[in-house]
Design a protein around this motif. Structure first.
Motif, PDB file in Angstrom:
ATOM      1  N   TYR A 163     -24.923 -18.712 -58.972  1.00 31.16           N
ATOM      2  CA  TYR A 163     -24.474 -17.824 -57.900  1.00 31.16           C
ATOM      3  C   TYR A 163     -23.605 -18.588 -56.902  1.00 31.16           C
ATOM      4  N   ASP A 172     -33.758 -20.259 -67.499  1.00 33.83           N
ATOM      5  CA  ASP A 172     -34.426 -19.379 -66.553  1.00 33.83           C
ATOM      6  C   ASP A 172     -34.863 -20.078 -65.273  1.00 33.83           C
ATOM      7  N   ARG A 199     -35.051 -21.203 -61.607  1.00 39.00           N
ATOM      8  CA  ARG A 199     -34.520 -20.581 -60.402  1.00 39.00           C
ATOM      9  C   ARG A 199     -33.379 -21.400 -59.816  1.00 39.00           C
ATOM     10  N   ARG A 219     -30.238 -20.515 -61.710  1.00 44.51           N
ATOM     11  CA  ARG A 219     -29.714 -19.207 -61.322  1.00 44.51           C
ATOM     12  C   ARG A 219     -29.023 -19.288 -59.966  1.00 44.51           C
TER      13      ARG A 219
END
Length: 389
Positions: A321, A312, A314, A317
């Motif tokens: 992307y 989790d 950031r 993530r």
């Protein structure tokens, strides 16, 4: 670019330094033989165990004119069957995924348990030739390798997935494949090229510095390739110099440490291509599988999806992307390249091309193709009907 041949034995085949002839990338008879001799006996990835966690969950895969369904039974066992009712041949389920307590044919309501047994036939007494014990769903060979589910339509005595990947098991182990979960859904990308063009390009290292500026900025000259008997490996370690491209630069900066990976894998991209058409792209932040399924002599379907471990942060993530952005550009570049090659294959001026000693994966692939279909040794397309002669 670093290269490592499969072995040090000098080649004696005069075709060893040459590509497959162009006609094999468009000929309908050659394509039909590929279906029978290469794709039906090959192992094809369907999904991950985590994609079908509950009893009755199923995933399907269509190729070679077959539809295969993998379903988790009430005993928690995964099984594969052809997606065909034993009554009139109707497809049992539609779509690529679903869940069912039983498999019920939508044509005449013949009903199968999740273990494939035929359990219900309306007005069964009216079928004098029916033996329910012999009319269950037709099973398909299934293998689970590190959490990924593979199926095989026909067994020709070839190696299992585990045996194919045996030389690299220690290399793959730290990535914890068995614990992966899907990130998004399977993407299907039709391509107007012969399936071999996709694989040739995937394992080719010579085009990286020419056609992929992004990968060159990330890896410099450190992209390597090697060929084993049934697996190609490609790899690249990210350089420390910040990229001029913002997506690449942010990926370099934001990719966080991954505690379960060795130090030398923290900024390392790793690729495997399993014979003949399944690939795993392994990054510190995620693992993708991709396969290219033949549709016709000059078209194919690329099927791909990403898997990740729970994280989790950031930064992670964002890294995932950015990975997607980087590879979206690489995929666009590759699509343009393979399209140009397929178009060139139609020219009467081109038959075969010389191969560099650095094109170890392509040379090995061509040898395997010639071994399986000896007519691939013919430089020029034979007369129609050659495959039946």
């Amino acid at each position: 670019m670093a290269t490592q041949p499969a072995n040090d034995t000098p080649a004696t085949d005069p075709l060893d330094g040459w590509s497959l002839p162009a006609w094999t990338y468009r000929d309908a008879e050659f394509y039909a033989l590929e279906q029978e001799r290469i794709y039906r006996p090959s192992w094809q990835v369907v999904c991950h165990e985590s994609d079908i966690p509950a009893h009755g969950d199923w995933h399907s895969l269509d190729y070679c004119g077959e539809s295969v369904i993998v379903v988790r039974g009430k005993d928690d066992v995964l099984r594969a069957f052809t997606n065909v009712c034993r009554h009139r041949g109707s497809r049992l389920v539609d779509g690529s995924t679903g869940c069912a307590r039983k498999l019920v044919c939508p044509y005449h309501a013949w009903t199968y348990d999740l273990d494939g047994r035929l359990t219900g036939v309306p007005d069964s007494a009216s079928y004098p030739t029916l033996d329910k014990g012999k009319a269950g769903l037709v099973p398909v060979d299934l293998e689970i390798w590190r959490g990924f589910i593979f199926v095989q339509l026909e067994d020709d005595g070839g190696p299992s997935v585990a045996r194919m990947m045996a030389p690299y098991e220690d290399m793959v182990a730290p990535y914890r494949f068995e614990e992966l979960k899907a990130l998004g859904r399977v993407t299907l990308r039709p391509r107007e090229v012969n399936w071999k063009n996709v694989g040739d390009n995937y394992s080719d290292g010579l085009h990286i510095p020419v056609a992929h500026p992004g990968l060159t900025r990330l890896f410099g000259k450190g992209y390597g390739v090697e060929a084993q008997e049934n697996v190609d490996r490609m790899w690249g370690a990210m350089v420390d110099r910040p990229s001029d491209n913002w997506s690449e630069r942010l990926y370099q900066n934001l990719l966080p440490p991954v505690p379960h990976l060795p130090e030398d894998r923290q900024r390392y991209w790793l690729y495997f291509k399993l014979w003949p058409n399944v690939a795993f792209d392994i990054y510190p932040d995620q693992v993708d599988f991709m396969q290219w399924l033949p549709v016709s002599p000059t078209t194919c379907l690329i099927r791909e999806i990403s898997y990740v471990l729970p994280d989790d942060r950031r930064e992670m993530r964002a890294a995932r992307y950015l990975n997607w952005r980087i590879n979206r550009q690489v995929n666009a570049e590759d699509t343009a390249l393979i399209t140009r090659v397929q178009q060139g294959m139609d020219s009467r001026s081109f038959s075969i091309g010389p191969l560099s000693d650095k094109e170890v994966c392509l040379k090995h692939f061509c040898k395997k193709m010639r071994d399986v279909i000896p007519e691939a040794r013919l430089e020029h397309q034979p007369a129609a009907g050659w495959s039946r002669a």
